[in-house]
Structure formats: structure tokens, C-alpha cells
Write a protein that holds these residues in place. Structure first.
Motif, PDB file in Angstrom:
ATOM      1  N   VAL A   1      19.042  -4.587  46.692  1.00  0.00           N
ATOM      2  CA  VAL A   1      19.760  -4.680  47.966  1.00  0.00           C
ATOM      3  C   VAL A   1      20.161  -3.294  48.446  1.00  0.00           C
ATOM      4  O   VAL A   1      19.994  -2.939  49.625  1.00  0.00           O
ATOM      5  CB  VAL A   1      21.013  -5.571  47.822  1.00  0.00           C
ATOM      6  N   TYR A   2      20.656  -2.478  47.532  1.00  0.00           N
ATOM      7  CA  TYR A   2      21.088  -1.125  47.880  1.00  0.00           C
ATOM      8  C   TYR A   2      19.917  -0.296  48.392  1.00  0.00           C
ATOM      9  O   TYR A   2      20.009   0.371  49.423  1.00  0.00           O
ATOM     10  CB  TYR A   2      21.717  -0.436  46.668  1.00  0.00           C
ATOM     11  N   VAL A   3      18.801  -0.332  47.671  1.00  0.00           N
ATOM     12  CA  VAL A   3      17.649   0.469  48.065  1.00  0.00           C
ATOM     13  C   VAL A   3      17.118   0.039  49.430  1.00  0.00           C
ATOM     14  O   VAL A   3      16.733   0.864  50.250  1.00  0.00           O
ATOM     15  CB  VAL A   3      16.536   0.374  47.001  1.00  0.00           C
ATOM     16  N   GLN A   4      17.142  -1.261  49.684  1.00  0.00           N
ATOM     17  CA  GLN A   4      16.603  -1.770  50.940  1.00  0.00           C
ATOM     18  C   GLN A   4      17.484  -1.430  52.133  1.00  0.00           C
ATOM     19  O   GLN A   4      16.977  -1.086  53.204  1.00  0.00           O
ATOM     20  CB  GLN A   4      16.423  -3.282  50.847  1.00  0.00           C
ATOM     21  N   TYR A   5      18.801  -1.498  51.960  1.00  0.00           N
ATOM     22  CA  TYR A   5      19.688  -1.377  53.109  1.00  0.00           C
ATOM     23  C   TYR A   5      20.548  -0.112  53.133  1.00  0.00           C
ATOM     24  O   TYR A   5      20.977   0.310  54.208  1.00  0.00           O
ATOM     25  CB  TYR A   5      20.624  -2.594  53.183  1.00  0.00           C
TER      26      TYR A   5
ATOM     27  N   THR B   1      20.122   7.646  44.931  1.00  0.00           N
ATOM     28  CA  THR B   1      21.012   7.642  43.773  1.00  0.00           C
ATOM     29  C   THR B   1      22.464   7.844  44.195  1.00  0.00           C
ATOM     30  O   THR B   1      23.270   8.356  43.430  1.00  0.00           O
ATOM     31  CB  THR B   1      20.601   8.728  42.760  1.00  0.00           C
ATOM     32  N   GLY B   2      22.778   7.458  45.428  1.00  0.00           N
ATOM     33  CA  GLY B   2      24.156   7.556  45.898  1.00  0.00           C
ATOM     34  C   GLY B   2      24.628   8.967  46.129  1.00  0.00           C
ATOM     35  O   GLY B   2      25.839   9.220  46.195  1.00  0.00           O
ATOM     36  N   GLU B   3      23.684   9.899  46.324  1.00  0.00           N
ATOM     37  CA  GLU B   3      24.069  11.302  46.457  1.00  0.00           C
ATOM     38  C   GLU B   3      24.536  11.670  47.854  1.00  0.00           C
ATOM     39  O   GLU B   3      25.123  12.735  48.070  1.00  0.00           O
ATOM     40  CB  GLU B   3      22.903  12.214  46.055  1.00  0.00           C
ATOM     41  N   GLY B   4      24.281  10.784  48.837  1.00  0.00           N
ATOM     42  CA  GLY B   4      24.652  11.087  50.215  1.00  0.00           C
ATOM     43  C   GLY B   4      23.596  11.946  50.877  1.00  0.00           C
ATOM     44  O   GLY B   4      23.083  12.881  50.259  1.00  0.00           O
ATOM     45  N   LEU B   5      23.268  11.646  52.111  1.00  0.00           N
ATOM     46  CA  LEU B   5      22.269  12.413  52.847  1.00  0.00           C
ATOM     47  C   LEU B   5      22.886  12.948  54.128  1.00  0.00           C
ATOM     48  O   LEU B   5      23.455  12.197  54.913  1.00  0.00           O
ATOM     49  CB  LEU B   5      21.052  11.549  53.184  1.00  0.00           C
TER      50      LEU B   5
ATOM     51  N   TRP C   1      24.241   5.324  38.270  1.00  0.00           N
ATOM     52  CA  TRP C   1      23.360   5.661  39.381  1.00  0.00           C
ATOM     53  C   TRP C   1      21.959   6.091  38.961  1.00  0.00           C
ATOM     54  O   TRP C   1      20.991   5.740  39.639  1.00  0.00           O
ATOM     55  CB  TRP C   1      24.012   6.719  40.264  1.00  0.00           C
ATOM     56  N   PRO C   2      21.789   6.855  37.879  1.00  0.00           N
ATOM     57  CA  PRO C   2      20.411   7.199  37.489  1.00  0.00           C
ATOM     58  C   PRO C   2      19.552   5.971  37.199  1.00  0.00           C
ATOM     59  O   PRO C   2      18.328   6.055  37.228  1.00  0.00           O
ATOM     60  CB  PRO C   2      20.617   8.041  36.223  1.00  0.00           C
ATOM     61  N   GLN C   3      20.211   4.833  36.921  1.00  0.00           N
ATOM     62  CA  GLN C   3      19.457   3.613  36.635  1.00  0.00           C
ATOM     63  C   GLN C   3      19.156   2.793  37.889  1.00  0.00           C
ATOM     64  O   GLN C   3      18.323   1.882  37.855  1.00  0.00           O
ATOM     65  CB  GLN C   3      20.240   2.740  35.648  1.00  0.00           C
TER      66      GLN C   3
ATOM     67  N   SER D   1       6.200  27.190  36.511  1.00  0.00           N
ATOM     68  CA  SER D   1       7.188  26.788  37.519  1.00  0.00           C
ATOM     69  C   SER D   1       7.151  25.286  37.763  1.00  0.00           C
ATOM     70  O   SER D   1       7.724  24.796  38.729  1.00  0.00           O
ATOM     71  CB  SER D   1       6.930  27.524  38.844  1.00  0.00           C
ATOM     72  N   MET D   2       6.475  24.539  36.892  1.00  0.00           N
ATOM     73  CA  MET D   2       6.387  23.083  37.023  1.00  0.00           C
ATOM     74  C   MET D   2       7.751  22.465  36.786  1.00  0.00           C
ATOM     75  O   MET D   2       8.310  22.537  35.686  1.00  0.00           O
ATOM     76  CB  MET D   2       5.372  22.550  36.004  1.00  0.00           C
ATOM     77  N   PRO D   3       8.356  21.855  37.818  1.00  0.00           N
ATOM     78  CA  PRO D   3       9.678  21.232  37.629  1.00  0.00           C
ATOM     79  C   PRO D   3       9.574  19.916  36.871  1.00  0.00           C
ATOM     80  O   PRO D   3       8.509  19.299  36.810  1.00  0.00           O
ATOM     81  CB  PRO D   3      10.162  21.011  39.061  1.00  0.00           C
ATOM     82  N   ALA D   4      10.680  19.506  36.302  1.00  0.00           N
ATOM     83  CA  ALA D   4      10.747  18.222  35.604  1.00  0.00           C
ATOM     84  C   ALA D   4      11.101  17.134  36.609  1.00  0.00           C
ATOM     85  O   ALA D   4      12.096  17.235  37.316  1.00  0.00           O
ATOM     86  CB  ALA D   4      11.787  18.285  34.495  1.00  0.00           C
ATOM     87  N   PHE D   5      10.278  16.090  36.661  1.00  0.00           N
ATOM     88  CA  PHE D   5      10.492  15.004  37.612  1.00  0.00           C
ATOM     89  C   PHE D   5      11.023  13.740  36.941  1.00  0.00           C
ATOM     90  O   PHE D   5      11.106  12.695  37.576  1.00  0.00           O
ATOM     91  CB  PHE D   5       9.191  14.683  38.346  1.00  0.00           C
ATOM     92  N   GLY D   6      11.375  13.835  35.665  1.00  0.00           N
ATOM     93  CA  GLY D   6      11.818  12.658  34.942  1.00  0.00           C
ATOM     94  C   GLY D   6      13.044  11.997  35.529  1.00  0.00           C
ATOM     95  O   GLY D   6      13.203  10.777  35.451  1.00  0.00           O
ATOM     96  N   GLU D   7      13.931  12.785  36.139  1.00  0.00           N
ATOM     97  CA  GLU D   7      15.148  12.226  36.713  1.00  0.00           C
ATOM     98  C   GLU D   7      15.003  11.938  38.198  1.00  0.00           C
ATOM     99  O   GLU D   7      15.923  11.404  38.814  1.00  0.00           O
ATOM    100  CB  GLU D   7      16.317  13.179  36.483  1.00  0.00           C
ATOM    101  N   ARG D   8      13.865  12.281  38.771  1.00  0.00           N
ATOM    102  CA  ARG D   8      13.673  12.091  40.206  1.00  0.00           C
ATOM    103  C   ARG D   8      12.644  11.020  40.526  1.00  0.00           C
ATOM    104  O   ARG D   8      12.564  10.567  41.663  1.00  0.00           O
ATOM    105  CB  ARG D   8      13.262  13.411  40.864  1.00  0.00           C
ATOM    106  N   LEU D   9      11.857  10.642  39.541  1.00  0.00           N
ATOM    107  CA  LEU D   9      10.885   9.575  39.732  1.00  0.00           C
ATOM    108  C   LEU D   9      11.188   8.446  38.758  1.00  0.00           C
ATOM    109  O   LEU D   9      11.616   8.699  37.629  1.00  0.00           O
ATOM    110  CB  LEU D   9       9.461  10.082  39.493  1.00  0.00           C
ATOM    111  N   THR D  10      10.949   7.231  39.181  1.00  0.00           N
ATOM    112  CA  THR D  10      11.137   6.091  38.293  1.00  0.00           C
ATOM    113  C   THR D  10       9.932   5.959  37.371  1.00  0.00           C
ATOM    114  O   THR D  10       8.878   6.568  37.596  1.00  0.00           O
ATOM    115  CB  THR D  10      11.290   4.798  39.105  1.00  0.00           C
ATOM    116  N   SER D  11      10.072   5.141  36.335  1.00  0.00           N
ATOM    117  CA  SER D  11       8.959   4.924  35.420  1.00  0.00           C
ATOM    118  C   SER D  11       7.786   4.280  36.152  1.00  0.00           C
ATOM    119  O   SER D  11       6.617   4.528  35.813  1.00  0.00           O
ATOM    120  CB  SER D  11       9.407   4.045  34.248  1.00  0.00           C
TER     121      SER D  11
END
Length: 373
Positions: free
Chosen positions: A48-52, A60-64, A124-126, A322-332
């Protein structure tokens, strides 16, 4: 007579002990049941949160932009009634509208209850992961599109308008993955749409883009962009506030629903993610650029799926990578889709002369180069 009394007394003690144990376990059982129900509510609320909500408040609730973040102790500490009324009725004088069906919104009381549980108790990370497991792919790392109308509006701002428009287009294509669609920054990179950055001169910003920043994930872009492109990008960053004042802003991609059981849909998701997220460094179709050529027999024949997945999650391990880690920015779900798409390239992948990327090109140091005849 003593034996019946002793037997009765013993039975009473057993009963009291059993009741005590049951009472203690019942309290624990109730707490476990409550936690389980809360987790179910959080899991359902994620979709529901992601959709609306994520379009304004972030995945992740960080505010835009000007929209406030939700991932903070102030929100977590609010009482139920305050949170419910805010979601249901909105906030006067702000962009927060009423979401309850009785207020003309789209959410039921049950759904708002779920959102309250998410705001108060969710991790939030979940949230992104929980939503993705239901096929709800949040807005993440995708390059925004720049409309022709936006280009025209910026070009009309003055003599340098066309340069700023070109810079905005370059920013959308190359920089939003790390710096955000509105220049708000992220866990990967600093904010760029700030008065502090605009206080710098064009030469400093141009040099930073061209040469990168040692010790950070900001790579040198002088091999991927032409000098005039870097200059246009710098000019846009210096005048971003004027572009915004004219009402021009990058549009965030929309959330999509996919069928995770459809292999073709998952593969298509991986291709879109690669195009919007990875080509910035790895080149169009994975042909190589700042980063190594992904679409090459040298890479794909030596890296199994587990190695590719770890590279996406953990980033580069080489000292100068310079390859960044995307583990916390992409879902499984997104990472799996990316791996599937990259693996799908192997059947037609060419052999590439310089698979390690332009940063490792040039033949190496003089004492390692082949002698010229």
C-alpha cells in the motif's frame, strides 16, 4: 484419612503450578501472536505504501524534495490517533491530502491501520523488499525522462538556456542513479542541488566531474563524456535553482506491478534496470565505459551468477574500483532480475579487446607496455 488428604493437596499443588506455567506461557503466547499480527500488517502495508505514498515520501521513507521523511523517531513516536487522522484527513495547507475513502481518498480504515503499524513499528530497509516480494517494484534508480516541453522551457530562459537544457538531460541520463532525481543525494553520493554547490565556480565543478573525487565513489567522467558535455552539466548544476524556479523538474518513474512468476517479465525488469542504472558506467548494452564490459565473453565466462550477484550487492572490491554497492538500494527481486538479464547476454556476447573498462585502458604503465617496432 491422611492419604486422601495428601493426594488432594498434591493435586492442588500440581494444579496451581500448571496454572502458573500456563499463565506465564499465555502472556508470552499473546505477545508472540501480537507481534505476528503486527508483522502481517506491516507486510501488507508495504505494498500500500509503495503504491500510494512512495512517490512523495520515498521508497524507504526518506522524503523527496520538500516532502518530509517518515523514517525518523518523531513519526515513530506519534500516537495512533495522530497518525491515523493525518493519513485519513490530510494536513491543511500542505500537499498531504486525505486518503480515507470518506474524505474522497482511496484507502479503507483497515489499510490506514496497516500504514500506522508500518510507520510506528516497521523497519524501513525491509519495506522495499516486502513490497517487491509481492511484485510491487518501487521507484528506484531509474533515469527520469526529460520531455521536449521541458527542454524548450529551459532553452527559453536566456542565452545560456540551451546549455542548461543539455545539462539537465545529461544529468538525467548519467547522475540520478547516485545523486537522485532532484539532486537530493543518497547513501551513494552527496546532494548537488544546494546553495553550497552553487557557491563554487564552474572550473571547480568541471574539474570534479572530469577527474572524480579520490577516496569516494565519484569516478572520473572525462572518458565517458565530452568536454562540452561536462561543461554543460556544470552550468546546469550552477543554475539548477533558476531551472526549478521556472517550474521544470525531473519526473520520477512510476511504480510498476509485475508477475514474479513470469520469467519474461522478470527478464524485462532486469533489462530496464540495467539500461537505467548500469549503462552509465558499463556502457550501452554493457559494452564497457568507466566500468568493465559486462557484455563480453571474458566477463560472462568467468563470473557465475553468485559472483555477479555479490558484485551488485557489495560493489567493487579492487582498490581503485568505483563500483558502488547496491545491496541496500535494490531489492532481492531487482537484483535477481539484473543477474538474469546479464546472464542472458552470454549467448551472443562478443570477445572485447579491453573488457576491463576505460579506466584500465591505455596499455598500462610504460614498463609494462609492448615495445613498438
Amino acid at each position: 484419612m491422611r492419604y486422601p488428604l495428601i493426594a488432594g493437596f498434591t493435586a492442588l499443588l500440581v494444579l496451581i503450578t500448571a496454572l502458573s506455567i500456563y499463565t506465564a506461557r499465555e502472556e508470552q503466547r499473546m505477545q508472540t501472536a501480537q507481534a505476528d499480527l503486527r508483522q502481517v500488517a506491516i507486510t501488507d502495508a508495504s505494498a500500500v505504501y509503495v503504491q500510494y505514498c512512495a512517490t512523495c515520501h520515498g521508497a524507504t521513507g526518506e522524503g523527496l524534495g520538500a516532502t518530509p521523511p517518515l523514517d525518523n523517531d518523531g513519526v515513530r513516536g506519534m500516537d495512533y490517533d495522530t497518525l491515523f487522522k493525518t493519513i485519513a484527513r490530510g494536513r491543511y495547507g500542505t500537499a498531504m491530502t486525505g486518503w480515507h475513502v470518506d474524505e474522497g481518498g482511496l484507502l479503507t480504515t483497515y489499510q490506514i491501520d496497516q500504514l500506522v503499524a508500518l510507520l510506528r513499528y516497521g523497519e524501513w530497509p525491509q519495506v522495499r523488499e516486502l513490497a517487491a516480494q509481492q511484485g510491487m517494484i518501487p521507484v528506484s534508480l531509474a533515469a527520469p525522462e526529460v520531455a521536449n516541453e521541458q527542454i524548450a522551457a529551459i532553452s527559453a530562459l536566456g542565452p545560456e538556456g540551451s546549455i542548461w537544457a543539455n545539462g539537465l538531460n545529461l544529468y538525467a541520463q548519467n547522475c540520478t542513479t547516485c545523486h537522485g532525481a532532484t539532486g537530493e543525494g543518497s547513501s551513494l553520493a552527496v546532494a548537488l542541488n544546494t546553495p553550497e554547490l552553487r557557491s563554487q565556480d564552474a572550473a571547480t565543478i568541471t574539474r570534479t566531474i572530469s577527474e572524480g573525487v579520490p577516496g569516494t565513489m565519484m569516478a572520473a567522467w572525462n572518458k565517458a563524456l565530452q568536454p562540452e558535455e561536462i561543461s554543460a552539466l556544470a552550468e546546469f548544476l550552477l543554475h539548477w535553482d533558476q531551472v526549478e524556479a521556472a517550474g521544470v523538474a525531473l519526473s520520477l518513474p512510476t511504480i510498476e506491478q509485475i508477475d514474479l512468476g513470469d520469467a519474461e517479465a522478470v527478464l524485462a525488469l532486469g533489462e530496464r534496470l540495467f539500461t537505467t542504472t548500469c549503462t552509465t558506467c558499463h556502457g550501452e548494452n554493457g559494452s564497457g565505459g568507466i566500468g568493465p564490459a559486462i557484455n563480453s565473453q571474458q566477463f560472462l565466462s568467468r563470473k557465475d551468477d553468485a559472483a555477479i550477484e555479490q558484485a551488485i550487492i557489495q560493489g567493487g572490491k579492487r582498490p581503485n574500483s568505483s563500483m558502488p554497492a547496491f545491496g541496500e538500494r535494490l531489492t532481492s527481486v531487482e537484483i535477481t532480475a539484473l543477474v538474469r538479464y546479464i546472464r542472458s547476454l552470454q549467448a551472443t556476447a562478443p570477445s572485447v579487446a579491453n573488457p576491463r573498462g576505460t579506466q584500465q585502458g591505455g596499455g598500462g604503465p610504460p614498463w609494462l607496455r609492448d615495445r613498438q617496432p
